[in-house]
Enzyme design. Structure first.
Site, PDB file in Angstrom:
ATOM      1  N   ARG A   1     -17.242   1.712  13.815  1.00 48.20           N
ATOM      2  CA  ARG A   1     -16.775   0.488  13.149  1.00 48.20           C
ATOM      3  C   ARG A   1     -17.279  -0.779  13.839  1.00 48.20           C
ATOM      4  O   ARG A   1     -16.870  -1.876  13.502  1.00 48.20           O
ATOM      5  CB  ARG A   1     -15.260   0.489  13.053  1.00 48.20           C
ATOM      6  CG  ARG A   1     -14.828   1.400  11.931  1.00 48.20           C
ATOM      7  CD  ARG A   1     -13.368   1.283  11.625  1.00 48.20           C
ATOM      8  NE  ARG A   1     -12.845   2.599  11.315  1.00 48.20           N
ATOM      9  CZ  ARG A   1     -11.730   2.823  10.663  1.00 48.20           C
ATOM     10  NH1 ARG A   1     -10.998   1.828  10.265  1.00 48.20           N
ATOM     11  NH2 ARG A   1     -11.336   4.046  10.425  1.00 48.20           N
TER      12      ARG A   1
ATOM     13  N   ARG B   1      -6.264  -8.434   2.085  1.00 49.24           N
ATOM     14  CA  ARG B   1      -6.723  -7.957   0.781  1.00 49.24           C
ATOM     15  C   ARG B   1      -5.575  -7.363  -0.051  1.00 49.24           C
ATOM     16  O   ARG B   1      -5.442  -7.655  -1.234  1.00 49.24           O
ATOM     17  CB  ARG B   1      -7.846  -6.913   0.939  1.00 49.24           C
ATOM     18  CG  ARG B   1      -9.149  -7.462   1.460  1.00 49.24           C
ATOM     19  CD  ARG B   1      -9.636  -8.669   0.690  1.00 49.24           C
ATOM     20  NE  ARG B   1      -9.789  -8.423  -0.728  1.00 49.24           N
ATOM     21  CZ  ARG B   1      -9.831  -9.393  -1.647  1.00 49.24           C
ATOM     22  NH1 ARG B   1      -9.703 -10.656  -1.313  1.00 49.24           N
ATOM     23  NH2 ARG B   1      -9.992  -9.092  -2.921  1.00 49.24           N
ATOM     24  N   ILE B   2      -4.749  -6.529   0.586  1.00 46.51           N
ATOM     25  CA  ILE B   2      -3.695  -5.892  -0.212  1.00 46.51           C
ATOM     26  C   ILE B   2      -2.567  -6.872  -0.501  1.00 46.51           C
ATOM     27  O   ILE B   2      -2.079  -6.967  -1.633  1.00 46.51           O
ATOM     28  CB  ILE B   2      -3.193  -4.603   0.484  1.00 46.51           C
ATOM     29  CG1 ILE B   2      -4.270  -3.519   0.342  1.00 46.51           C
ATOM     30  CG2 ILE B   2      -1.868  -4.112  -0.091  1.00 46.51           C
ATOM     31  CD1 ILE B   2      -4.686  -3.181  -1.083  1.00 46.51           C
TER      32      ILE B   2
ATOM     33  N   ARG C   1     -17.532   4.793   4.497  1.00 46.47           N
ATOM     34  CA  ARG C   1     -17.467   3.421   3.967  1.00 46.47           C
ATOM     35  C   ARG C   1     -18.872   3.038   3.489  1.00 46.47           C
ATOM     36  O   ARG C   1     -19.865   3.317   4.188  1.00 46.47           O
ATOM     37  CB  ARG C   1     -17.020   2.442   5.050  1.00 46.47           C
ATOM     38  CG  ARG C   1     -15.609   2.673   5.550  1.00 46.47           C
ATOM     39  CD  ARG C   1     -14.552   2.052   4.648  1.00 46.47           C
ATOM     40  NE  ARG C   1     -13.230   2.317   5.191  1.00 46.47           N
ATOM     41  CZ  ARG C   1     -12.660   1.603   6.149  1.00 46.47           C
ATOM     42  NH1 ARG C   1     -13.276   0.550   6.658  1.00 46.47           N
ATOM     43  NH2 ARG C   1     -11.470   1.919   6.604  1.00 46.47           N
TER      44      ARG C   1
ATOM     45  N   ASN D   1      -9.534   0.558  -5.285  1.00 44.36           N
ATOM     46  CA  ASN D   1      -8.700   0.728  -4.088  1.00 44.36           C
ATOM     47  C   ASN D   1      -7.767  -0.454  -3.853  1.00 44.36           C
ATOM     48  O   ASN D   1      -6.726  -0.313  -3.224  1.00 44.36           O
ATOM     49  CB  ASN D   1      -9.555   0.981  -2.843  1.00 44.36           C
ATOM     50  CG  ASN D   1     -10.780   0.103  -2.756  1.00 44.36           C
ATOM     51  OD1 ASN D   1     -11.779   0.376  -3.433  1.00 44.36           O
ATOM     52  ND2 ASN D   1     -10.721  -0.946  -1.944  1.00 44.36           N
TER      53      ASN D   1
ATOM     54  N   CYS E   1      -4.399   4.363  -0.977  1.00 43.87           N
ATOM     55  CA  CYS E   1      -5.059   4.247  -2.281  1.00 43.87           C
ATOM     56  C   CYS E   1      -5.718   5.584  -2.653  1.00 43.87           C
ATOM     57  O   CYS E   1      -5.698   6.015  -3.811  1.00 43.87           O
ATOM     58  CB  CYS E   1      -6.096   3.121  -2.252  1.00 43.87           C
ATOM     59  SG  CYS E   1      -7.260   3.217  -0.883  1.00 43.87           S
TER      60      CYS E   1
ATOM     61  N   THR F   1     -10.374   9.950   8.674  1.00 43.04           N
ATOM     62  CA  THR F   1      -9.419   9.911   7.555  1.00 43.04           C
ATOM     63  C   THR F   1      -8.338  10.970   7.750  1.00 43.04           C
ATOM     64  O   THR F   1      -8.623  12.064   8.246  1.00 43.04           O
ATOM     65  CB  THR F   1     -10.106  10.131   6.197  1.00 43.04           C
ATOM     66  OG1 THR F   1      -9.099  10.180   5.179  1.00 43.04           O
ATOM     67  CG2 THR F   1     -10.925  11.412   6.133  1.00 43.04           C
TER      68      THR F   1
ATOM     69  N   HIS G   1     -15.734   5.064   0.146  1.00 46.73           N
ATOM     70  CA  HIS G   1     -14.821   3.907   0.075  1.00 46.73           C
ATOM     71  C   HIS G   1     -15.578   2.608   0.309  1.00 46.73           C
ATOM     72  O   HIS G   1     -16.407   2.519   1.215  1.00 46.73           O
ATOM     73  CB  HIS G   1     -13.721   4.063   1.133  1.00 46.73           C
ATOM     74  CG  HIS G   1     -12.502   3.227   0.883  1.00 46.73           C
ATOM     75  ND1 HIS G   1     -12.495   1.854   1.013  1.00 46.73           N
ATOM     76  CD2 HIS G   1     -11.243   3.573   0.511  1.00 46.73           C
ATOM     77  CE1 HIS G   1     -11.287   1.394   0.726  1.00 46.73           C
ATOM     78  NE2 HIS G   1     -10.506   2.410   0.406  1.00 46.73           N
TER      79      HIS G   1
HETATM   80  N1  LIG Z   1      -7.985  -2.776   1.230  1.00 44.47           N
HETATM   81  C1  LIG Z   1      -7.703  -1.660   0.579  1.00 44.47           C
HETATM   82  O1  LIG Z   1      -8.432  -1.218  -0.295  1.00 44.47           O
HETATM   83  C2  LIG Z   1      -6.416  -0.918   0.882  1.00 44.47           C
HETATM   84  C3  LIG Z   1      -5.903  -0.067  -0.100  1.00 44.47           C
HETATM   85  C4  LIG Z   1      -4.698   0.597   0.142  1.00 44.47           C
HETATM   86  C5  LIG Z   1      -4.056   0.440   1.365  1.00 44.47           C
HETATM   87  N2  LIG Z   1      -4.607  -0.397   2.300  1.00 44.47           N
HETATM   88  C6  LIG Z   1      -3.888  -0.535   3.595  1.00 44.47           C
HETATM   89  O2  LIG Z   1      -3.188  -1.781   3.602  1.00 44.47           O
HETATM   90  C7  LIG Z   1      -3.195  -2.307   4.933  1.00 44.47           C
HETATM   91  C8  LIG Z   1      -3.821  -3.699   4.895  1.00 44.47           C
HETATM   92  O3  LIG Z   1      -5.167  -3.559   4.462  1.00 44.47           O
HETATM   93  P1  LIG Z   1      -6.008  -4.823   4.004  1.00 44.47           P
HETATM   94  O4  LIG Z   1      -7.261  -4.279   3.440  1.00 44.47           O
HETATM   95  O5  LIG Z   1      -5.160  -5.729   3.208  1.00 44.47           O
HETATM   96  O6  LIG Z   1      -6.325  -5.478   5.433  1.00 44.47           O
HETATM   97  P2  LIG Z   1      -6.682  -6.992   5.759  1.00 44.47           P
HETATM   98  O7  LIG Z   1      -7.459  -7.590   4.654  1.00 44.47           O
HETATM   99  O8  LIG Z   1      -7.234  -6.992   7.137  1.00 44.47           O
HETATM  100  O9  LIG Z   1      -5.237  -7.692   5.778  1.00 44.47           O
HETATM  101  C9  LIG Z   1      -4.308  -7.603   6.816  1.00 44.47           C
HETATM  102  C10 LIG Z   1      -3.756  -9.007   7.030  1.00 44.47           C
HETATM  103  O10 LIG Z   1      -2.625  -8.962   7.906  1.00 44.47           O
HETATM  104  C11 LIG Z   1      -2.748 -10.019   8.830  1.00 44.47           C
HETATM  105  N3  LIG Z   1      -1.994  -9.690  10.028  1.00 44.47           N
HETATM  106  C12 LIG Z   1      -2.338  -8.882  11.059  1.00 44.47           C
HETATM  107  N4  LIG Z   1      -1.345  -8.807  11.952  1.00 44.47           N
HETATM  108  C13 LIG Z   1      -0.334  -9.584  11.474  1.00 44.47           C
HETATM  109  C14 LIG Z   1       0.966  -9.909  11.958  1.00 44.47           C
HETATM  110  N5  LIG Z   1       1.432  -9.413  13.093  1.00 44.47           N
HETATM  111  N6  LIG Z   1       1.735 -10.718  11.211  1.00 44.47           N
HETATM  112  C15 LIG Z   1       1.278 -11.232  10.043  1.00 44.47           C
HETATM  113  N7  LIG Z   1       0.044 -10.967   9.542  1.00 44.47           N
HETATM  114  C16 LIG Z   1      -0.743 -10.147  10.249  1.00 44.47           C
HETATM  115  C17 LIG Z   1      -4.222 -10.099   9.092  1.00 44.47           C
HETATM  116  O11 LIG Z   1      -4.555 -11.338   9.678  1.00 44.47           O
HETATM  117  P3  LIG Z   1      -5.853 -11.409  10.636  1.00 44.47           P
HETATM  118  O12 LIG Z   1      -7.020 -11.104   9.785  1.00 44.47           O
HETATM  119  O13 LIG Z   1      -5.790 -12.805  11.138  1.00 44.47           O
HETATM  120  O14 LIG Z   1      -5.632 -10.379  11.713  1.00 44.47           O
HETATM  121  C18 LIG Z   1      -4.786  -9.936   7.690  1.00 44.47           C
HETATM  122  O15 LIG Z   1      -4.836 -11.157   6.978  1.00 44.47           O
HETATM  123  C19 LIG Z   1      -3.973  -1.313   5.787  1.00 44.47           C
HETATM  124  O16 LIG Z   1      -3.073  -0.420   6.405  1.00 44.47           O
HETATM  125  C20 LIG Z   1      -4.819  -0.562   4.788  1.00 44.47           C
HETATM  126  O17 LIG Z   1      -5.138   0.749   5.194  1.00 44.47           O
HETATM  127  C21 LIG Z   1      -5.749  -1.099   2.085  1.00 44.47           C
END
Ligand SMILES: NC(=O)c1ccc[n+]([C@@H]2O[C@H](COP(=O)([O-])OP(=O)(O)OC[C@H]3O[C@@H](n4cnc5c(N)ncnc54)[C@H](OP(=O)(O)O)[C@@H]3O)[C@@H](O)[C@H]2O)c1
Length: 341
Positions: free
Chosen positions: A202, A12-13, A238, A320, A156, A215, A183
């Protein structure tokens, strides 16, 4: 000079950062040249083209040579490598890796990216305390120095609330407070109940539940605002929406005030010191109205309350995904400019 960026973890990010770049003036200086993600190229191209939350990508996207995606003439090489050893950052001449997997948080993880040839690493989440800096853009980004190599963009939630806390503390003096994050669901929750996580809560359906989760927000705020040390506690919930979150904050203050004074102080902060990252509204809006919005936080002045003239409640909305993704770009742009001076 163009800043060459690689995204490690295109969820997502990662996806939001790429989309945000194509809607941002930073595109003139920042180029995303590589993505490393565990999924396959077709799915990566598809999820770039179509996004349930942010809509269709406004520019054509094509797969090239079975190893890259092309967006508006820009070639982005896609890798599928698990782990931090042997990432192709030297070959791709990477200036900054956006570490967006959510899996890696330590300084040694970031050093692995640097050993692979990247110049610097920006975490998309709070990292361990031994990173060079934790930055909330608009609050402390000017503390960045050219020599910093490993930086966290905080969370965020921290980006949304730190300007609000700082503004209230400056005007009224905060004695203590509680923060409740409401969230949207994230990809670390299952759609319906499933074995999923070490945190039992979860394992529960994101669609059917409001789920309390751990958190570290209070610690995150303290890292940015040492004057808040020991004064705040936080909980998070959440909820079954796909994007946009809110922060319900209640603080006790040293002075005396009323809702009108609080709103005037916050409006002034949004207009001056925190222009661009903090916004203020009194319109009768709901969460989806903040989808795809840029400010790190928007105060909903219609919800400000004061009890007994010292207990202050403030509601702050934030996208976020989108706001945070834009802050990743803002920090990168500022940080990189320091290398050139
Ligand atoms: N979403 C939000 O609103 C938000 C806002 C601010 C900060 N964040 C932070 O940003 C981080 C990512 O969040 P997200 O929401 O983007 O999570 P997400 O949607 O689960 O994205 C993470 C991605 O990384 C991939 N991945 C996992 N291990 C990997 C590796 N070793 N090498 C390459 N790719 C890998 C995952 O693939 P798989 O699915 O195949 O495992 C997934 O596609 C988290 O720490 C979160 O706390 C999120």
């Amino acid at each position: 000079m163009t800043i060459r960026v690689a995204i490690n973890g295109y969820g997502r990010i990662g996806q939001s950062v790429l989309r945000a770049l194509y809607e941002s003036p930073h595109r003139e200086r920042i180029s995303i040249v590589a993505i490393n993600e565990l999924s396959d190229l077709d799915t990566i191209a598809y999820l770039t083209r179509y996004d349930t939350t942010h809509g269709r990508f406004p520019l054509p996207i094509a797969i090239r040579d079975g190893q890259s995606i092309e967006i508006d003439g820009d070639l982005i090489k896609v890798y599928r490598r698990e782990g931090l050893d042997n990432l192709p950052w030297a070959r791709e001449k990477i200036d900054v890796v956006f570490e967006c997997t959510g899996v890696y948080s330590s300084r040694s993880d970031a050093e692995a990216h640097i050993s692979s040839g990247a110049q610097r690493v920006l975490f998309s989440h709070p990292a361990h305390a031994d990173v060079d800096k934790t930055i909330v853009y608009g609050v402390n980004h000017t503390s960045l120095e050219a020599g910093d190599r490993i930086v966290s963009n905080a969370s965020c939630t921290t980006n949304a609330i730190v300007p609000v806390i700082d503004a209230l503390d400056t005007c009224f003096g905060i004695e203590a407070g509680t923060l409740t994050t409401i969230h949207s669901a994230m990809n670390d929750q299952p759609t319906i109940d499933a074995y999923h996580h070490t945190d039992l809560r979860r394992t529960r359906s994101a669609m059917q539940n409001m789920v309390p989760v751990d958190t570290a927000l209070a610690k995150g705020v303290e890292r940015l605002l040492p004057s808040m040390r020991g004064k705040l506690s936080a909980v998070a919930m959440r909820v079954p929406t796909v994007n946009v979150s809110a922060l319900d904050m209640t603080v006790s203050i040293r002075g005396r005030t009323d809702a009108k004074m609080v709103n005037e102080a916050l409006k002034e902060a949004a207009r001056t010191r925190y222009e661009g990252v903090l916004a203020f509204t009194e319109e009768p809006l709901a969460s989806s109205d903040f989808n795809h919005t840029l400010p790190s936080g928007t105060i909903d002045g219609s919800q400000t309350r004061v009890s007994g003239d010292q207990l202050v409640k403030v509601l702050t909305w934030f996208d976020n995904e989108w706001a945070f993704a834009n802050r990743m770009l803002d920090v990168t742009n500022f940080w990189h400019a320091l290398q050139e001076t």
